[in-house]
Design a protein around this motif. Structure first.
Motif, PDB file in Angstrom:
ATOM      1  N   ALA A  48       1.253  -5.142  21.993  1.00 30.07           N
ATOM      2  CA  ALA A  48       0.225  -6.014  21.014  1.00 30.07           C
ATOM      3  C   ALA A  48       0.232  -5.240  19.877  1.00 30.07           C
ATOM      4  O   ALA A  48       0.008  -4.060  19.715  1.00 30.07           O
ATOM      5  N   ILE A  49       0.536  -5.965  18.612  1.00 28.20           N
ATOM      6  CA  ILE A  49       0.522  -5.477  17.550  1.00 28.20           C
ATOM      7  C   ILE A  49      -0.008  -6.405  16.291  1.00 28.20           C
ATOM      8  O   ILE A  49      -0.151  -7.509  16.632  1.00 28.20           O
ATOM      9  N   THR A  50      -0.295  -5.521  15.309  1.00 30.24           N
ATOM     10  CA  THR A  50      -1.124  -6.659  14.330  1.00 30.24           C
ATOM     11  C   THR A  50      -0.245  -6.042  13.096  1.00 30.24           C
ATOM     12  O   THR A  50      -0.377  -5.079  12.564  1.00 30.24           O
ATOM     13  N   ILE A  51       0.089  -7.269  12.375  1.00 33.39           N
ATOM     14  CA  ILE A  51       0.768  -6.986  11.030  1.00 33.39           C
ATOM     15  C   ILE A  51       0.137  -7.652  10.043  1.00 33.39           C
ATOM     16  O   ILE A  51      -0.272  -8.738  10.142  1.00 33.39           O
ATOM     17  N   LYS A  52      -0.144  -6.999   8.938  1.00 28.67           N
ATOM     18  CA  LYS A  52      -1.161  -7.461   7.646  1.00 28.67           C
ATOM     19  C   LYS A  52      -0.053  -7.314   6.600  1.00 28.67           C
ATOM     20  O   LYS A  52       0.672  -6.317   6.302  1.00 28.67           O
ATOM     21  N   ARG A  56       0.067 -12.825  -1.997  1.00 30.96           N
ATOM     22  CA  ARG A  56       0.903 -12.572  -3.313  1.00 30.96           C
ATOM     23  C   ARG A  56       1.012 -11.459  -3.658  1.00 30.96           C
ATOM     24  O   ARG A  56       0.068 -10.397  -3.798  1.00 30.96           O
ATOM     25  N   THR A  57       2.239 -10.977  -4.102  1.00 28.60           N
ATOM     26  CA  THR A  57       2.432  -9.597  -4.659  1.00 28.60           C
ATOM     27  C   THR A  57       2.984  -9.667  -6.041  1.00 28.60           C
ATOM     28  O   THR A  57       3.623 -10.666  -6.402  1.00 28.60           O
ATOM     29  N   GLU A  58       2.859  -8.720  -6.732  1.00 30.21           N
ATOM     30  CA  GLU A  58       3.470  -8.579  -8.233  1.00 30.21           C
ATOM     31  C   GLU A  58       4.999  -8.712  -8.087  1.00 30.21           C
ATOM     32  O   GLU A  58       5.851  -9.251  -8.908  1.00 30.21           O
ATOM     33  N   PHE A  59       5.619  -8.036  -7.129  1.00 28.76           N
ATOM     34  CA  PHE A  59       7.126  -7.775  -7.236  1.00 28.76           C
ATOM     35  C   PHE A  59       7.799  -8.954  -6.265  1.00 28.76           C
ATOM     36  O   PHE A  59       8.870  -9.035  -6.263  1.00 28.76           O
ATOM     37  N   PHE A 104       9.041  -1.514   7.584  1.00 28.68           N
ATOM     38  CA  PHE A 104       8.368  -2.422   6.402  1.00 28.68           C
ATOM     39  C   PHE A 104       8.530  -1.572   5.095  1.00 28.68           C
ATOM     40  O   PHE A 104       8.831  -2.293   4.016  1.00 28.68           O
ATOM     41  N   LYS A 105       8.028  -0.312   5.139  1.00 27.78           N
ATOM     42  CA  LYS A 105       7.969   0.376   3.740  1.00 27.78           C
ATOM     43  C   LYS A 105       9.238   0.664   3.374  1.00 27.78           C
ATOM     44  O   LYS A 105       9.311   0.943   2.225  1.00 27.78           O
ATOM     45  N   SER A 106      10.256   0.956   4.205  1.00 26.58           N
ATOM     46  CA  SER A 106      11.422   1.372   3.566  1.00 26.58           C
ATOM     47  C   SER A 106      12.376   0.151   3.271  1.00 26.58           C
ATOM     48  O   SER A 106      13.029   0.093   2.275  1.00 26.58           O
ATOM     49  N   LEU A 111       5.782  -4.110  -0.901  1.00 30.56           N
ATOM     50  CA  LEU A 111       5.185  -5.463  -0.082  1.00 30.56           C
ATOM     51  C   LEU A 111       3.927  -5.019   0.174  1.00 30.56           C
ATOM     52  O   LEU A 111       2.895  -5.790   0.110  1.00 30.56           O
ATOM     53  N   GLY A 112       3.584  -3.707   0.845  1.00 28.98           N
ATOM     54  CA  GLY A 112       2.427  -3.349   1.075  1.00 28.98           C
ATOM     55  C   GLY A 112       1.879  -3.830   2.605  1.00 28.98           C
ATOM     56  O   GLY A 112       0.720  -3.728   2.909  1.00 28.98           O
ATOM     57  N   ALA A 113       3.219  -3.940   3.169  1.00 30.12           N
ATOM     58  CA  ALA A 113       2.803  -4.575   4.877  1.00 30.12           C
ATOM     59  C   ALA A 113       2.417  -3.250   5.604  1.00 30.12           C
ATOM     60  O   ALA A 113       2.553  -2.150   5.418  1.00 30.12           O
ATOM     61  N   SER A 114       1.552  -3.717   6.528  1.00 27.06           N
ATOM     62  CA  SER A 114       1.084  -2.491   7.701  1.00 27.06           C
ATOM     63  C   SER A 114       1.098  -3.121   9.071  1.00 27.06           C
ATOM     64  O   SER A 114       1.079  -4.309   9.250  1.00 27.06           O
ATOM     65  N   VAL A 115       1.482  -2.150   9.975  1.00 23.02           N
ATOM     66  CA  VAL A 115       1.546  -2.458  11.292  1.00 23.02           C
ATOM     67  C   VAL A 115       0.592  -1.536  12.080  1.00 23.02           C
ATOM     68  O   VAL A 115       0.999  -0.067  12.052  1.00 23.02           O
ATOM     69  N   THR A 116      -0.039  -2.179  13.070  1.00 21.20           N
ATOM     70  CA  THR A 116      -0.891  -1.293  14.037  1.00 21.20           C
ATOM     71  C   THR A 116      -0.801  -1.754  15.406  1.00 21.20           C
ATOM     72  O   THR A 116      -0.365  -2.876  15.563  1.00 21.20           O
TER      73      THR A 116
END
Length: 118
Positions: A48-52, A56-59, A104-106, A111-116
């Motif tokens: 189970a994971i949550t992706i956020k 809308r992003t600037e780039f 995601f970060k690399s 984007l600013g995505a996170s995964v938990t």
């Protein structure tokens, strides 16, 4: 692994008010299936994971739920293909979520995505 964009049902958690260079927030709660085949047989488990990520992003511009799901599929498949499937499922899932967050970060640093892993 072969995930599908439909495995990542993104929903809006903060609406984009249209102001500024970025806005809004969305998330998907996924329960991804993993299979490990060895001489001892086949083991299956779910992570189970949550992706956020922003709406809308600037780039990267607008990230609608379909694009968010496609990005999520891309990243999670890439990570799944290099995981150690000999790890116990609980440790595997925590490690998988951490590596997906790093990927995601690399891959998409703006984007600013996170995964938990709840």
């Amino acid at each position: 692994m072969d995930f599908d964009p439909s495995d990542f049902p993104f929903v809006t958690i903060v609406k984009d008010d249209g102001r500024g260079s970025a806005g809004g927030w969305q998330q998907a709660k996924a329960n991804l299936k993993f299979t490990h085949r060895s001489s001892r047989g086949t083991t299956e488990w779910y992570c189970a994971i949550t992706i956020k990520m922003p709406i809308r992003t600037e780039f990267m511009g607008k990230i609608d739920p379909i694009r968010a799901a496609n990005l999520s599929e891309e990243i999670t498949e890439a990570v799944a293909n290099v995981m150690d499937y000999n790890l116990p499922p609980g440790i595997f899932c925590k490690d998988f979520a951490g590596k997906a967050k790093v990927a995601f970060k690399s891959t998409y640093p703006l984007l600013g995505a996170s995964v938990t892993n709840p």
